[in-house]
Design a protein around this motif. Sequence first.
Motif, PDB file in Angstrom:
ATOM      1  N   PRO A   1      41.557  15.485  -8.970  1.00  0.00           N
ATOM      2  CA  PRO A   1      40.549  14.264  -8.938  1.00  0.00           C
ATOM      3  C   PRO A   1      40.918  12.776  -8.998  1.00  0.00           C
ATOM      4  O   PRO A   1      41.811  12.573  -9.808  1.00  0.00           O
ATOM      5  N   GLY A   2      40.578  12.000  -8.167  1.00  0.00           N
ATOM      6  CA  GLY A   2      41.075  10.494  -8.167  1.00  0.00           C
ATOM      7  C   GLY A   2      42.154  10.171  -7.541  1.00  0.00           C
ATOM      8  O   GLY A   2      42.587   9.171  -7.753  1.00  0.00           O
ATOM      9  N   PHE A   3      42.880  11.047  -6.953  1.00  0.00           N
ATOM     10  CA  PHE A   3      44.240  10.967  -6.433  1.00  0.00           C
ATOM     11  C   PHE A   3      43.953  10.180  -5.185  1.00  0.00           C
ATOM     12  O   PHE A   3      43.241  10.437  -4.323  1.00  0.00           O
ATOM     13  N   ALA A   4      44.985   9.041  -4.868  1.00  0.00           N
ATOM     14  CA  ALA A   4      44.644   8.157  -3.734  1.00  0.00           C
ATOM     15  C   ALA A   4      45.783   8.467  -2.806  1.00  0.00           C
ATOM     16  O   ALA A   4      45.760   8.470  -1.667  1.00  0.00           O
ATOM     17  N   ARG A   5      47.380   8.292  -3.318  1.00  0.00           N
ATOM     18  CA  ARG A   5      48.297   7.928  -2.359  1.00  0.00           C
ATOM     19  C   ARG A   5      49.567   8.307  -3.093  1.00  0.00           C
ATOM     20  O   ARG A   5      49.552   8.193  -4.520  1.00  0.00           O
ATOM     21  N   CYS A   6      50.559   8.902  -2.456  1.00  0.00           N
ATOM     22  CA  CYS A   6      51.959   8.955  -3.309  1.00  0.00           C
ATOM     23  C   CYS A   6      52.892   8.740  -2.251  1.00  0.00           C
ATOM     24  O   CYS A   6      52.743   8.902  -0.743  1.00  0.00           O
ATOM     25  N   ALA A   7      54.126   8.497  -2.681  1.00  0.00           N
ATOM     26  CA  ALA A   7      55.343   8.348  -1.758  1.00  0.00           C
ATOM     27  C   ALA A   7      56.778   8.546  -2.298  1.00  0.00           C
ATOM     28  O   ALA A   7      56.621   8.500  -3.795  1.00  0.00           O
ATOM     29  N   VAL A   8      57.664   8.992  -1.970  1.00  0.00           N
ATOM     30  CA  VAL A   8      59.073   9.038  -2.416  1.00  0.00           C
ATOM     31  C   VAL A   8      59.852   8.336  -1.448  1.00  0.00           C
ATOM     32  O   VAL A   8      59.932   8.035  -0.257  1.00  0.00           O
ATOM     33  N   LEU A   9      60.472   7.234  -2.275  1.00  0.00           N
ATOM     34  CA  LEU A   9      61.303   6.094  -1.734  1.00  0.00           C
ATOM     35  C   LEU A   9      62.970   6.815  -2.302  1.00  0.00           C
ATOM     36  O   LEU A   9      63.206   7.025  -3.406  1.00  0.00           O
ATOM     37  N   VAL A  10      63.812   6.683  -1.102  1.00  0.00           N
ATOM     38  CA  VAL A  10      65.192   7.091  -1.591  1.00  0.00           C
ATOM     39  C   VAL A  10      66.365   6.099  -0.968  1.00  0.00           C
ATOM     40  O   VAL A  10      66.183   5.319  -0.103  1.00  0.00           O
ATOM     41  N   ASP A  11      67.115   6.064  -1.837  1.00  0.00           N
ATOM     42  CA  ASP A  11      68.282   5.277  -1.293  1.00  0.00           C
ATOM     43  C   ASP A  11      69.597   6.397  -1.149  1.00  0.00           C
ATOM     44  O   ASP A  11      70.086   7.128  -1.959  1.00  0.00           O
ATOM     45  N   ARG A  12      69.735   6.764   0.074  1.00  0.00           N
ATOM     46  CA  ARG A  12      70.555   7.992   0.688  1.00  0.00           C
ATOM     47  C   ARG A  12      72.025   7.558   0.025  1.00  0.00           C
ATOM     48  O   ARG A  12      72.826   8.551  -0.265  1.00  0.00           O
ATOM     49  N   GLU A  13      72.293   6.451   0.170  1.00  0.00           N
ATOM     50  CA  GLU A  13      73.812   6.172  -0.009  1.00  0.00           C
ATOM     51  C   GLU A  13      74.228   6.281  -1.463  1.00  0.00           C
ATOM     52  O   GLU A  13      75.250   6.819  -2.044  1.00  0.00           O
ATOM     53  N   ARG A  14      73.252   5.882  -2.201  1.00  0.00           N
ATOM     54  CA  ARG A  14      73.456   5.738  -3.863  1.00  0.00           C
ATOM     55  C   ARG A  14      73.108   6.822  -4.524  1.00  0.00           C
ATOM     56  O   ARG A  14      73.334   7.291  -5.785  1.00  0.00           O
ATOM     57  N   GLY A  15      72.141   7.747  -3.958  1.00  0.00           N
ATOM     58  CA  GLY A  15      71.562   9.014  -4.563  1.00  0.00           C
ATOM     59  C   GLY A  15      70.573   8.587  -5.858  1.00  0.00           C
ATOM     60  O   GLY A  15      70.673   8.919  -6.784  1.00  0.00           O
ATOM     61  N   ARG A  16      69.733   7.919  -5.378  1.00  0.00           N
ATOM     62  CA  ARG A  16      68.777   7.470  -6.410  1.00  0.00           C
ATOM     63  C   ARG A  16      67.328   7.062  -5.585  1.00  0.00           C
ATOM     64  O   ARG A  16      67.260   6.905  -4.430  1.00  0.00           O
ATOM     65  N   GLY A  17      66.112   7.232  -6.289  1.00  0.00           N
ATOM     66  CA  GLY A  17      64.890   6.811  -5.776  1.00  0.00           C
ATOM     67  C   GLY A  17      63.598   6.936  -6.697  1.00  0.00           C
ATOM     68  O   GLY A  17      64.159   6.785  -7.986  1.00  0.00           O
ATOM     69  N   MET A  18      62.599   6.778  -6.228  1.00  0.00           N
ATOM     70  CA  MET A  18      61.293   6.601  -6.868  1.00  0.00           C
ATOM     71  C   MET A  18      60.248   7.248  -6.220  1.00  0.00           C
ATOM     72  O   MET A  18      60.069   7.459  -5.274  1.00  0.00           O
ATOM     73  N   VAL A  19      59.563   8.012  -7.221  1.00  0.00           N
ATOM     74  CA  VAL A  19      58.282   8.632  -6.912  1.00  0.00           C
ATOM     75  C   VAL A  19      57.096   7.981  -7.372  1.00  0.00           C
ATOM     76  O   VAL A  19      57.064   7.600  -8.539  1.00  0.00           O
ATOM     77  N   GLY A  20      56.061   7.445  -6.538  1.00  0.00           N
ATOM     78  CA  GLY A  20      54.980   6.562  -7.009  1.00  0.00           C
ATOM     79  C   GLY A  20      53.681   7.749  -6.589  1.00  0.00           C
ATOM     80  O   GLY A  20      53.710   8.058  -5.419  1.00  0.00           O
ATOM     81  N   SER A  21      52.765   7.755  -7.371  1.00  0.00           N
ATOM     82  CA  SER A  21      51.552   8.464  -7.246  1.00  0.00           C
ATOM     83  C   SER A  21      50.378   7.514  -7.747  1.00  0.00           C
ATOM     84  O   SER A  21      50.438   7.101  -8.807  1.00  0.00           O
ATOM     85  N   ILE A  22      49.653   7.065  -6.836  1.00  0.00           N
ATOM     86  CA  ILE A  22      48.544   6.148  -7.355  1.00  0.00           C
ATOM     87  C   ILE A  22      47.261   6.955  -7.236  1.00  0.00           C
ATOM     88  O   ILE A  22      46.849   7.635  -6.395  1.00  0.00           O
ATOM     89  N   PHE A  23      46.385   6.621  -8.449  1.00  0.00           N
ATOM     90  CA  PHE A  23      44.911   7.036  -8.652  1.00  0.00           C
ATOM     91  C   PHE A  23      43.919   6.034  -8.562  1.00  0.00           C
ATOM     92  O   PHE A  23      44.251   4.788  -9.014  1.00  0.00           O
ATOM     93  N   VAL A  24      42.591   6.273  -8.229  1.00  0.00           N
ATOM     94  CA  VAL A  24      41.792   5.230  -8.022  1.00  0.00           C
ATOM     95  C   VAL A  24      41.366   4.749  -9.373  1.00  0.00           C
ATOM     96  O   VAL A  24      40.631   3.536  -9.317  1.00  0.00           O
ATOM     97  N   ASP A  25      41.543   5.365 -10.663  1.00  0.00           N
ATOM     98  CA  ASP A  25      41.190   4.852 -11.819  1.00  0.00           C
ATOM     99  C   ASP A  25      42.137   5.211 -12.877  1.00  0.00           C
ATOM    100  O   ASP A  25      42.992   6.133 -12.608  1.00  0.00           O
ATOM    101  N   ARG A  26      42.297   4.616 -13.982  1.00  0.00           N
ATOM    102  CA  ARG A  26      43.156   4.790 -15.077  1.00  0.00           C
ATOM    103  C   ARG A  26      42.746   6.247 -15.617  1.00  0.00           C
ATOM    104  O   ARG A  26      43.836   6.903 -16.131  1.00  0.00           O
ATOM    105  N   ALA A  27      41.522   6.417 -15.793  1.00  0.00           N
ATOM    106  CA  ALA A  27      41.073   7.860 -16.435  1.00  0.00           C
ATOM    107  C   ALA A  27      41.635   9.160 -15.683  1.00  0.00           C
ATOM    108  O   ALA A  27      42.207   9.922 -16.120  1.00  0.00           O
ATOM    109  N   SER A  28      41.627   9.087 -14.371  1.00  0.00           N
ATOM    110  CA  SER A  28      42.142   9.993 -13.624  1.00  0.00           C
ATOM    111  C   SER A  28      43.634  10.147 -13.698  1.00  0.00           C
ATOM    112  O   SER A  28      44.315  11.312 -13.713  1.00  0.00           O
ATOM    113  N   MET A  29      44.415   8.996 -13.751  1.00  0.00           N
ATOM    114  CA  MET A  29      45.846   9.094 -14.017  1.00  0.00           C
ATOM    115  C   MET A  29      46.185   9.737 -15.239  1.00  0.00           C
ATOM    116  O   MET A  29      46.913  10.789 -15.255  1.00  0.00           O
TER     117      MET A  29
END
Length: 203
Positions: free
Chosen positions: A137-165
């Motif tokens: 419930p409340g999920f809006a968007r997600c993404a996986v961001l990568v730096d292929r050379e350095r072997g690091r990244g970030m995952v972001g998951s966005i929810f429409v409200d703080r309660a859902s998160m």
Amino acid sequence: MFVRAVYVTGDPAKLEAAIRGLNSEGRELLEERPEYRGADVLVDRDLGILLAVSWWGSEGARRNSDQVMRERRGPMLEPFAGTVAVENFEAAVFRSVQLPRAGGGMRYTRVEFDPADTDLFAETFRSSAVPRLEALPGFARCAVLVDRERGRGMVGSIFVDRASMAASRAGQAEARRADAAKAHVTVVGLEEFEVVHADVRPD
């Protein structure tokens, strides 16, 4: 898409000035650049953290925007910015089911991995995490961001409200453990932010 992430820390009492600068002059500068695809402005008001993420249609467009943004970034972030870190990523996964809202929440997970496992990481998230997130419930968007050379990244998951998160924390903790093992990644950071602005346009 390709991404530039600017992670800024400073005095929480001066954060609003930086937000105003990014949402006015910063947005105008970005929108003038070729292949600009949108931006996210995310904050932790208690600790004094600002995460500004700009999205680009190609690596060249992101690189070409670097000079003008580097020159103007300091004045825009004054007097808030105490430390500024800039990282570049490739968006290996991007999934949106509804538009994020101001005041919503974003969970940010930082990971490290063997560069040879970059595609395994992206595919594991796409096949395992995305369907699970879409059911929340409340999920809006997600993404996986990568730096292929350095072997690091970030995952972001966005929810429409703080309660859902907040409601998703326990389930996502267990899923994170299983997915990290399957994808051969190490989680090295976990934070949550308030969404101030989010308007990514993939195409």
